[in-house]
Design a protein around this motif. Structure first.
Motif, PDB file in Angstrom:
ATOM      1  N   UNK A  12      -1.469  -3.530   6.327  1.00 24.67           N
ATOM      2  CA  UNK A  12      -1.483  -4.278   5.229  1.00 24.67           C
ATOM      3  C   UNK A  12      -3.065  -4.585   5.874  1.00 24.67           C
ATOM      4  N   UNK A  59      -8.678  -0.123  -1.285  1.00 20.85           N
ATOM      5  CA  UNK A  59      -8.830  -1.383  -0.898  1.00 20.85           C
ATOM      6  C   UNK A  59      -9.111  -2.186  -1.352  1.00 20.85           C
ATOM      7  N   UNK A  73      -2.078  -5.184   9.684  1.00 15.90           N
ATOM      8  CA  UNK A  73       0.095  -4.687  10.006  1.00 15.90           C
ATOM      9  C   UNK A  73       0.757  -4.293   9.259  1.00 15.90           C
ATOM     10  N   UNK A 133      -7.596  -5.481  -3.253  1.00 14.50           N
ATOM     11  CA  UNK A 133      -7.642  -6.631  -3.147  1.00 14.50           C
ATOM     12  C   UNK A 133      -8.553  -7.810  -3.553  1.00 14.50           C
ATOM     13  N   UNK A 154      -1.048   3.276  -4.541  1.00 16.07           N
ATOM     14  CA  UNK A 154      -1.014   1.711  -4.224  1.00 16.07           C
ATOM     15  C   UNK A 154       0.381   1.431  -5.184  1.00 16.07           C
ATOM     16  N   UNK A 159       2.490  -6.014   0.236  1.00 12.65           N
ATOM     17  CA  UNK A 159       1.820  -6.829   0.553  1.00 12.65           C
ATOM     18  C   UNK A 159       1.303  -8.393  -0.526  1.00 12.65           C
ATOM     19  N   UNK A 192      -5.919  -6.303   0.951  1.00 12.68           N
ATOM     20  CA  UNK A 192      -6.262  -4.710   0.812  1.00 12.68           C
ATOM     21  C   UNK A 192      -5.218  -3.875   1.223  1.00 12.68           C
ATOM     22  N   UNK A 193      -4.746  -3.516   1.059  1.00 14.07           N
ATOM     23  CA  UNK A 193      -3.701  -2.283   0.926  1.00 14.07           C
ATOM     24  C   UNK A 193      -4.187  -1.207   1.299  1.00 14.07           C
ATOM     25  N   UNK A 194      -4.723  -0.974   2.700  1.00 16.48           N
ATOM     26  CA  UNK A 194      -5.306  -0.244   3.595  1.00 16.48           C
ATOM     27  C   UNK A 194      -4.603   1.069   3.409  1.00 16.48           C
TER      28      UNK A 194
END
Ligand code: NI
Ligand code: NI
Ligand code: NI
Ligand code: NI
Ligand code: NI
Ligand code: NI
Ligand code: NI
Ligand code: NI
Ligand code: NI
Ligand code: NI
Ligand code: NI
Ligand code: NI
Lengths: 151, 151, 151, 151, 151, 151
Positions: free
Chosen positions: A50, E26, B46, E30, E58, F50, A55-57
């Motif tokens: 995260x 990402x 995270x 976002x 995702x 997230x 942004x879900x990286x």
């Protein structure tokens, strides 16, 4: 094709590269993973992370032989959008391995026997089990159950 | 405000701090992430981890300049509940970068050109693209598609 | 039983072992985690990773005292199916700790006071709070809220 | 082979199957995912979940046409170890699509044009872009950048 | 700005939209999350999923009022690259809520009191606690500890 | 104690509760998971999500019998901090099951035989295998390998 990780020799060191990715699509990341495997990476795997701004990286980790750094570093820059990555050397502890094989209805299934102190473990080669399963329309689970007893 | 990670110079070393968190809420972790970015962390992210006793914990990773360790260590103890964290120094491999900009309908959009051996890549600055998108009510995707061709 | 991580002394070094697992069930991994905790691992946690060939794998991370490496390495080979793992030494930065306790309706609740520069933090022992909560049929959240004020 | 999800017609209903897995290896799950795709599942994906007893489990989700339920249910029981799964019908909202193609240096690259109210979007077919990239030794990212402008 | 989720009235139904994303960065995801929150989504969150072909995708989930479907569906198509999403109606079970406030050194901190059968819970408004913390340079954790006792 | 999920009867419906958590610690969530299992939940699992404002939240999912809704709803409000959750009814497809047992060196190991159309699968009871493993100091993996052949 066969995973290089499983046939690596008893190197006592490996380089770990870590790349944070937030500006590439999952499709492109999947393509990059394939290219790195095809060019000698010992292992490549992706961890969901995260990052800032919702942004879900993805954290892409590449394991490689120390002698392979220049080639892999080049390919990481070519196939990901990263402008920089971090890396380190790690030690490795490995079991001794010996190559075996079993036969099942005219199919040869490769296997390895691993030893560490008093521990012995035998593993059938995934590719060969998958091929036995596909030929016969079996699930992989029942294939392993059958083949494990031959070894 | 602008991510420090993207303007870092070609330092060849970075410190990575790892903190396992199982006694703070996601709200508090989000707040801690903001404070670390505001105080010069190069990156903070995270990772979901599964800890003992059915605990869905979080691994917070902080990347920082080696010269910034004392300040960031203090802030990690202040804003997380951890009683101890682990850290290491890692090497960095980076592309050379050069600052550029393009103009789009009176908006200046900053960009960077990255080079590594024969690889050249150009990236538009996220903040500026997001601002172009918001002004015009566009999606970010179509904004990039339009602006990429100017550069 | 009580987590060893929370009572560790101020060691300034810790070994981190990383094991990629794609050939064990979640049931077996959970069992391995328990065995490693029972045998002195400081911490064990699992991170979801995406491995080659559509495999939803697991990265098991084990933290241990440097003096405990031989024992834990043996147990990793015994309880996981891995044929090799990577590891490294990491430094640790820790708060000073002092043991305290509070009394609540005839139950003793252990606590620790942590200090780092001008930061002081007090944490009630999870096991004791959980036991107070269970005895009275309370949620853990309201138990902490009540007990925090005694300390 | 080509993903079925991308060529589905405008069905307004889809069945979603959810399977919790804690007693199969990642290797077996990867194999099961392949079999479900080969037999007409619209999509299959895996989500990491934290199950009881420190088990890092996997939630496998399968999307399918309502007319395909019997076949897919049978294959879920065959290729996973689950003794039962849950499912539901969901509605679908889709863009209208039209098939297109572009030519790039004698390679035909298929594309789709999607429309919903005043939104129009064009997507190049992944397989064809990947093939253009592989033939020329390009990254997927720069391939898309080049091909997007032809369309 | 203030989360709409926390002030929703006692609607007994909510629509859940699920979008699988493998062809957006990402950064773009976002941005899309922000746009959906700004336009009345009750909640938006992202779950890491493992998709075909080694893609770390995702799953974006959007919760919305049933009366808001047309607007949100339009924005999902505008800000993600998806060509279709699935959705369903879900029931909601909610606690009764009452608005309160406390004063702390001339700062007003809003709060809510929630009730369900014999359960009563009080929650301080996150934004106001974060603002108290920022003004005074406190951590969020110690701010909550102080403010909880006023309420 | 024994998982309820594995002995559920052939109910053809189950309720799924979903709770987004951003204001509880992993310790508290782990405690809540235990309480829900102890009070008859069929399954409880946690998915990393997230959430807005850089919050690494948790989606707690609870599966339950339709007749158990009031009790579980109450416990969800008691042990999590949520002010509202969403839920739905889902159908279930299950294999028929028959109870068996095997004996291994004076230990009885329970097992189940599952059937669905022409598929038959046998599963040894996890608790009993774990107990055999612990008594003898074996790994779970080699215990299963030995016991599977008796059945
Ligand atoms: Ni970036
Ligand atoms: Ni192999
Ligand atoms: Ni920037
Ligand atoms: Ni702890
Ligand atoms: Ni393997
Ligand atoms: Ni403890
Ligand atoms: Ni199970
Ligand atoms: Ni395709
Ligand atoms: Ni709020
Ligand atoms: Ni796609
Ligand atoms: Ni059981
Ligand atoms: Ni909230």
């Amino acid at each position: 094709k066969h995973s290089k990780q499983e046939v690596r020799s008893n190197n006592d060191e490996v380089i770990k590269i870590e790349v944070n990715i937030d500006d590439q699509t999952a499709e492109q990341i999947g393509f990059a993973v394939d290219k790195l495997f095809e060019n000698g990476a010992l292992d490549v795997f992706c961890t969901p992370i995260q990052m800032k701004k919702n942004r879900p990286g993805v954290l892409m980790t590449v394991l490689l032989k120390t002698t392979n750094f220049n080639k892999i570093a080049y390919l990481v820059f070519k196939h990901t959008n990263t402008a920089g990555f971090r890396y380190q050397t790690m030690k490795r502890e490995v079991m001794k391995r010996e190559f075996k094989s079993v036969e099942f209805e005219h199919d040869v299934v490769r296997a390895k026997e691993y030893k560490y102190k008093d521990i012995t473990r035998r593993k059938l080669e995934y590719e060969d089990c998958a091929s036995v399963a596909e030929k016969r329309g079996w699930s992989l689970y029942s294939t392993y159950k059958k083949l494990q007893n031959l070894f």
